[in-house]
Design a protein around this motif. Structure first.
Motif, PDB file in Angstrom:
ATOM      1  N   ARG A   6     111.595 -27.214 -67.866  1.00  0.00           N
ATOM      2  CA  ARG A   6     110.481 -26.281 -67.739  1.00  0.00           C
ATOM      3  C   ARG A   6     109.182 -26.959 -68.146  1.00  0.00           C
ATOM      4  O   ARG A   6     109.178 -28.117 -68.549  1.00  0.00           O
ATOM      5  CB  ARG A   6     110.723 -24.979 -68.505  1.00  0.00           C
ATOM      6  N   SER A   7     108.100 -26.230 -68.006  1.00  0.00           N
ATOM      7  CA  SER A   7     106.787 -26.761 -68.375  1.00  0.00           C
ATOM      8  C   SER A   7     106.390 -26.199 -69.728  1.00  0.00           C
ATOM      9  O   SER A   7     106.567 -25.006 -69.992  1.00  0.00           O
ATOM     10  CB  SER A   7     105.742 -26.351 -67.341  1.00  0.00           C
ATOM     11  N   TYR A   8     105.875 -27.060 -70.543  1.00  0.00           N
ATOM     12  CA  TYR A   8     105.386 -26.664 -71.867  1.00  0.00           C
ATOM     13  C   TYR A   8     103.905 -26.985 -71.963  1.00  0.00           C
ATOM     14  O   TYR A   8     103.387 -27.834 -71.245  1.00  0.00           O
ATOM     15  CB  TYR A   8     106.136 -27.441 -72.951  1.00  0.00           C
ATOM     16  N   ARG A   9     103.265 -26.330 -72.906  1.00  0.00           N
ATOM     17  CA  ARG A   9     101.860 -26.634 -73.180  1.00  0.00           C
ATOM     18  C   ARG A   9     101.676 -26.798 -74.681  1.00  0.00           C
ATOM     19  O   ARG A   9     102.136 -25.970 -75.471  1.00  0.00           O
ATOM     20  CB  ARG A   9     100.963 -25.514 -72.677  1.00  0.00           C
ATOM     21  N   THR A  10     101.019 -27.897 -75.064  1.00  0.00           N
ATOM     22  CA  THR A  10     100.729 -28.146 -76.470  1.00  0.00           C
ATOM     23  C   THR A  10      99.787 -27.051 -76.978  1.00  0.00           C
ATOM     24  O   THR A  10      98.786 -26.739 -76.341  1.00  0.00           O
ATOM     25  CB  THR A  10     100.088 -29.542 -76.612  1.00  0.00           C
ATOM     26  N   LYS A  11     100.146 -26.458 -78.126  1.00  0.00           N
ATOM     27  CA  LYS A  11      99.379 -25.309 -78.636  1.00  0.00           C
ATOM     28  C   LYS A  11      98.261 -25.699 -79.582  1.00  0.00           C
ATOM     29  O   LYS A  11      97.321 -24.924 -79.770  1.00  0.00           O
ATOM     30  CB  LYS A  11     100.325 -24.364 -79.403  1.00  0.00           C
TER      31      LYS A  11
ATOM     32  N   ALA B  40     111.303 -31.516 -77.046  1.00  0.00           N
ATOM     33  CA  ALA B  40     110.722 -30.192 -76.773  1.00  0.00           C
ATOM     34  C   ALA B  40     111.323 -29.144 -77.716  1.00  0.00           C
ATOM     35  O   ALA B  40     110.609 -28.268 -78.226  1.00  0.00           O
ATOM     36  CB  ALA B  40     110.955 -29.801 -75.315  1.00  0.00           C
ATOM     37  N   GLU B  41     112.608 -29.253 -77.948  1.00  0.00           N
ATOM     38  CA  GLU B  41     113.237 -28.271 -78.833  1.00  0.00           C
ATOM     39  C   GLU B  41     112.691 -28.364 -80.255  1.00  0.00           C
ATOM     40  O   GLU B  41     112.437 -27.348 -80.905  1.00  0.00           O
ATOM     41  CB  GLU B  41     114.761 -28.437 -78.798  1.00  0.00           C
TER      42      GLU B  41
ATOM     43  N   ASN C 128     106.572 -24.918 -83.540  1.00  0.00           N
ATOM     44  CA  ASN C 128     105.483 -24.105 -82.999  1.00  0.00           C
ATOM     45  C   ASN C 128     104.308 -24.972 -82.513  1.00  0.00           C
ATOM     46  O   ASN C 128     103.158 -24.531 -82.527  1.00  0.00           O
ATOM     47  CB  ASN C 128     105.008 -23.094 -84.060  1.00  0.00           C
ATOM     48  N   LEU C 129     104.608 -26.177 -82.085  1.00  0.00           N
ATOM     49  CA  LEU C 129     103.542 -27.064 -81.606  1.00  0.00           C
ATOM     50  C   LEU C 129     103.342 -26.967 -80.098  1.00  0.00           C
ATOM     51  O   LEU C 129     102.318 -27.382 -79.576  1.00  0.00           O
ATOM     52  CB  LEU C 129     103.844 -28.517 -81.998  1.00  0.00           C
ATOM     53  N   ILE C 130     104.353 -26.449 -79.402  1.00  0.00           N
ATOM     54  CA  ILE C 130     104.221 -26.264 -77.952  1.00  0.00           C
ATOM     55  C   ILE C 130     104.697 -24.861 -77.611  1.00  0.00           C
ATOM     56  O   ILE C 130     105.387 -24.217 -78.411  1.00  0.00           O
ATOM     57  CB  ILE C 130     105.052 -27.290 -77.147  1.00  0.00           C
ATOM     58  N   GLU C 131     104.311 -24.403 -76.423  1.00  0.00           N
ATOM     59  CA  GLU C 131     104.820 -23.124 -75.946  1.00  0.00           C
ATOM     60  C   GLU C 131     105.355 -23.307 -74.530  1.00  0.00           C
ATOM     61  O   GLU C 131     104.875 -24.153 -73.774  1.00  0.00           O
ATOM     62  CB  GLU C 131     103.727 -22.061 -75.965  1.00  0.00           C
ATOM     63  N   GLU C 132     106.369 -22.498 -74.211  1.00  0.00           N
ATOM     64  CA  GLU C 132     106.937 -22.556 -72.877  1.00  0.00           C
ATOM     65  C   GLU C 132     106.030 -21.787 -71.923  1.00  0.00           C
ATOM     66  O   GLU C 132     105.485 -20.754 -72.283  1.00  0.00           O
ATOM     67  CB  GLU C 132     108.319 -21.893 -72.940  1.00  0.00           C
ATOM     68  N   MET C 133     105.864 -22.311 -70.726  1.00  0.00           N
ATOM     69  CA  MET C 133     104.984 -21.615 -69.754  1.00  0.00           C
ATOM     70  C   MET C 133     105.757 -20.509 -69.048  1.00  0.00           C
ATOM     71  O   MET C 133     106.922 -20.615 -68.792  1.00  0.00           O
ATOM     72  CB  MET C 133     104.478 -22.616 -68.727  1.00  0.00           C
TER      73      MET C 133
END
Lengths: 424, 424, 424
Positions: free
Chosen positions: B348-353, B412-413, B419-424
């Motif tokens: 999946r795609s993640y975004r750095t928070k 990613a996990e 809590n450094l990235i979020e799933e899109m």
């Protein structure tokens, strides 16, 4: 062979004293009108403003020669019309050799030939001869005589339009301002005349064909200034015709964008017929493709020719004569352009109408006993159906499948008849 | 080793007389149902219209042999079911050798093997034998006997669906119409059964998995005709399973667009596990990927297999038998597809928070004493954060960083937990 | 030669004991302020939250040495400030050689040099020496003495802004936290000071120039946290300055996207001035380009330097000293960045205003007697007009024509004056 007819017509037009504007251009156009009576001949008066330019004066030259003290004519414009600089001012003066040389143009790289020199927009007096002849001239006095004048007149151009079923146009542009130079540019004019004759004899055609005969640069600019909005809307692709008569090479020069329909048709046809053709960038341009592709004009016009202007040693010298062009050279160009015309007529996008592959077997399009290897002859039909997605045109599918576009066109006709595809 | 189980199951299904429709298909599906009781078996009557096609009759064959004047059976369908052309009409006739040859198919390139020949949609009478055997037949009379008939019946297919947390689907399609041919196509059927068993035993999965078992072409078209709108909406990627049991090569055949999720997952997994795999263009296609990728269907289905159909000499001959496939071959395919399934689940795609790089040190993700070279082991975390821009999925980041996707998934996990990235 | 001035200034700043925060940074900034009095020096208190980070304590070190039983100082921070690990805790303890070794960092690959080691965010006690010196130490007792403390204080940074005619900015970022290391990073600081001096002396400039002097990572993050919205809106391109003083190579490290204005200007200038420069991917990054290019910050900042950090053997060792940098090295960097500044000022997109080619002859821009070959010197004007379509900027046209951008800028100025093009 039409190549022979074009060559003979070229021989007939070769001796005419064509310069930017004036009687040479008119005589040339009237000769073409004998072949294509539909041609319109238009006159645009000297002094007319056309974009950034002004239509100049006509130039008339009656005599132009250099004679020595014994009254022997060293060079005479009547023997070769390249001897006088086009648009040279008049002069009638005896002078020593040293001063004479200031008026003489030669081409040191091609010392045996007379160069082609013009001075349309600047006052200048000049004659041309071979470097070798100049070097052989003995000291003494010489009589430089040019009886010429610039007069109010008009720029003359010809236009032939064959209306098709639609207003979308394919344009062919040739230039009629060079004196006795056979390949660059007369060969394009005579080829255009015979392509026009061929289209007139077609039983029907989807597209409209436009043939334009103008003096280079100022003529193209004048023509665009008078017709810009219509041409921008309707011309889908165009070609400059020049250097079409030698038998050495095939060449293509891209439009500024490089991927227009004009480019794609040229590349497809040349790569199928003459895969060793030479590609040139738009940066190598030299003729009226400069005007069509300019900012704000943006009409996709490219060049398909034999040896490109500037790329053969005879270019712009007296060696670009009737010995350099030949029937076979013209025949090759004629066939290339007729293929482009055929592709323009036939090329379109189709979309497969049935979902999943259709059952070709019950339509006689598939071998009915299937075993390993047996599918090959029908593969191209199946591939065509797979890629006929409404966006890909015949050129695109031909590129993907590496199958000649005419073969795909035959298949498209069968599949249309079978109601398996629809035209977009 | 599951490869051994798949091989044993293949051995069990190999002798069944499978043809396009009929008892062979049903027996095969019932055997699979023993492994996956959830399988639905569906029947579609002869004569049903499916897009451009019509479901044909069933074919039954009771006897098929050739005997010589001494009543010795030269070939007998009971010894090898490839000896009779699938869907051959009946015949019972004595004839001289010369006439007999008109009914015989051989494969000259593979003179020792019996070719596989079908004639589903055309009336035809035929038998198959090896070129060598045919050439050795003495002159004389021969008895050609085929006791077959075409009867109204139905097309049979199987379908297994394991619902996941979402309706997005991964589809596996295998074909069940070939008689005793082991690699092409039985290996795909038996592999599919064991992949299905593996998914049934998963504790939970985000995606829905669909396994389809159909006769080739007509079965795929029938299945698509019945399920098109649902499949178009939900199938995100699919694979044709066939030629999965030999141990020679790994191969991938692209979808028509070449860059779908199905392609990207196949390329990522194969390049990580078997970087010497062979890539084929969609132009080399041969099985039901033809239907899924066709115009208006547009479901991205590609091929991941061992030796590709048509690319190994045993293809469609009696040499494609149980000696050609092996447990190791199946094991390799099983592992590749389980990797694809895992990637489908995890990708999946993640975004750095956080803005700027986060302070990894206080989270134990960075060496706390920093000197030249020390960053290497943490570099991949920092790079992941830099490229996790919400658009790039794991496959894209894996391509950019040249780091295996599973390593990125582990990262990613960790980063999700932190809590450094979020799933899109 | 400005390179000599920069080198001399580097020599002056080299001995200062710079660490992440504290007096060394302040002394360095005050020295720069002597050159650029406009510099603002800002203090951000320890404990301030900046995105994911917290501004740490200041570190003070008064003494740091190791002495042997004869009270001879083996190493002393006063002789070389690399001998103490930056932010090391205090210690005052006699110990045998074996235990001492637990506190010592060496660089085995560069056995003669003292490595540069930091431990900003983790409690740690350590000293650094050469591998060779360590190996030569005899058994015995040693006195490890570090008199240091971490105290509440503030992070110090400097900022210089030269307002231009517009608010669009070019940013130069350099880092001021390394002790006596000449190329990485002091050379970037001193180059920045002299670039700033040059811009201050410009008579006028379209763009605004921003120079930032911060401790690496925490300083960049702090600066971005305080100025993010303004910087995101106004900074059009930026460069990290570091490793600017050696004379071995030219290097460029791309932004994460690779095609920003910062990249295009760097590539254009380097390919024209030093076409053998080395290109690095964003994956090879190491300095504060990490922060500017991070997700959500997205300010295009790249690196243009001589030998890239980490790519020369002296990197982060005591060999990165005043012998490694030189006036010629600085001069080369200065000229590259002044070219980038000039390109930033001059680069824009133009659009040809006339339709068709303009008549260059009557404007004195074209040879008025035209014959084969004579067009060459004017070709670039005609080409510029053809590609000045309002989208292409000078960099793009320079790439297409393979003509230096400054030559095109001269042409643009002539054509603007002639009213043949307009600025977009």
């Amino acid at each position: 062979m039409v190549g022979k007819e074009i060559y003979d017509f070229t021989c007939r037009l070769f001796p005419i004293n064509r310069y930017l504007m004036g009687e040479g251009v008119r005589k040339t156009l009237l000769s073409i009108k004998e072949i294509i009576p539909e041609m319109q001949i238009c006159e645009v008066p000297s002094g007319t403003k056309v974009f950034d330019w002004t239509v100049p004066l006509e130039w008339k030259v009656r005599e132009a020669y250099i004679e020595n003290e014994r009254k022997e004519r060293i060079i005479d414009f009547k023997k070769n019309n390249l001897h006088v600089v086009a648009y040279s001012n008049a002069i009638d003066e005896w002078m020593p050799l040293k001063k004479l040389k200031e008026y003489i143009h030669t081409d040191k790289e091609h010392a045996d030939s007379v160069p082609y020199v013009t001075s349309y927009y600047n006052d200048h007096i000049g004659m041309c001869m071979s470097e070798r002849q100049l070097n052989a001239l003995p000291e003494g006095n010489y009589h430089l005589y040019i009886d010429s004048e610039k007069v109010k007149g008009s720029l003359t151009y010809g236009e032939i339009i064959f209306k098709g079923d639609t207003d979308d146009e394919l344009l062919f542009h040739s230039v009629i301002c060079h004196p006795s130079l056979a390949n660059d540019e007369l060969s394009g004019v005579t080829l255009a005349a015979f392509l026009a004759r061929e289209i007139r004899e077609m039983r029907g055609h989807r597209y409209t064909y436009r043939f334009v005969f103008v003096p280079e640069t100022i003529g193209a600019i004048t023509y665009l200034a008078k017709n810009l909005f219509y041409l921008k809307e309707h011309v889908k692709a165009g070609y400059i015709l020049s250097c079409e008569g030698d038998n050495r090479a095939y060449s293509y020069l891209a439009t500024i964008k490089g991927n227009s329909l004009a480019d794609r048709m040229a590349i497809k046809v040349l790569s199928e017929l003459h895969s060793d053709y030479t590609k040139y960038s738009f940066l190598d341009r030299g003729s009226d493709e400069r005007q069509y592709n300019s900012v704000g004009i943006d009409i996709p016009v490219c060049l398909v020719c034999r040896s490109k202007a500037g790329e053969f040693p005879e270019y712009h010298t007296s060696n670009d004569n009737l010995d350099f062009v030949c029937p076979e050279g013209f025949q090759g160009s004629f066939e290339v352009f007729m293929s482009i015309i055929k592709l323009f007529e036939k090329n379109r996008s189709y979309r497969t109408k049935v979902l999943c592959e259709p059952q070709l077997g019950r339509r006689g399009l598939y071998s009915n006993v299937s075993f390993s290897g047996s599918k090959t002859p029908y593969k191209v039909i199946v591939d065509f159906l797979a890629y006929a997605n409404g966006d890909n045109d015949l050129i695109a599918i031909s590129d993907i499948l590496d199958v000649p576009w005419e073969r795909l066109n035959e298949i498209a006709e069968i599949l249309l008849e079978q109601n398996l595809i629809e035209e977009m």
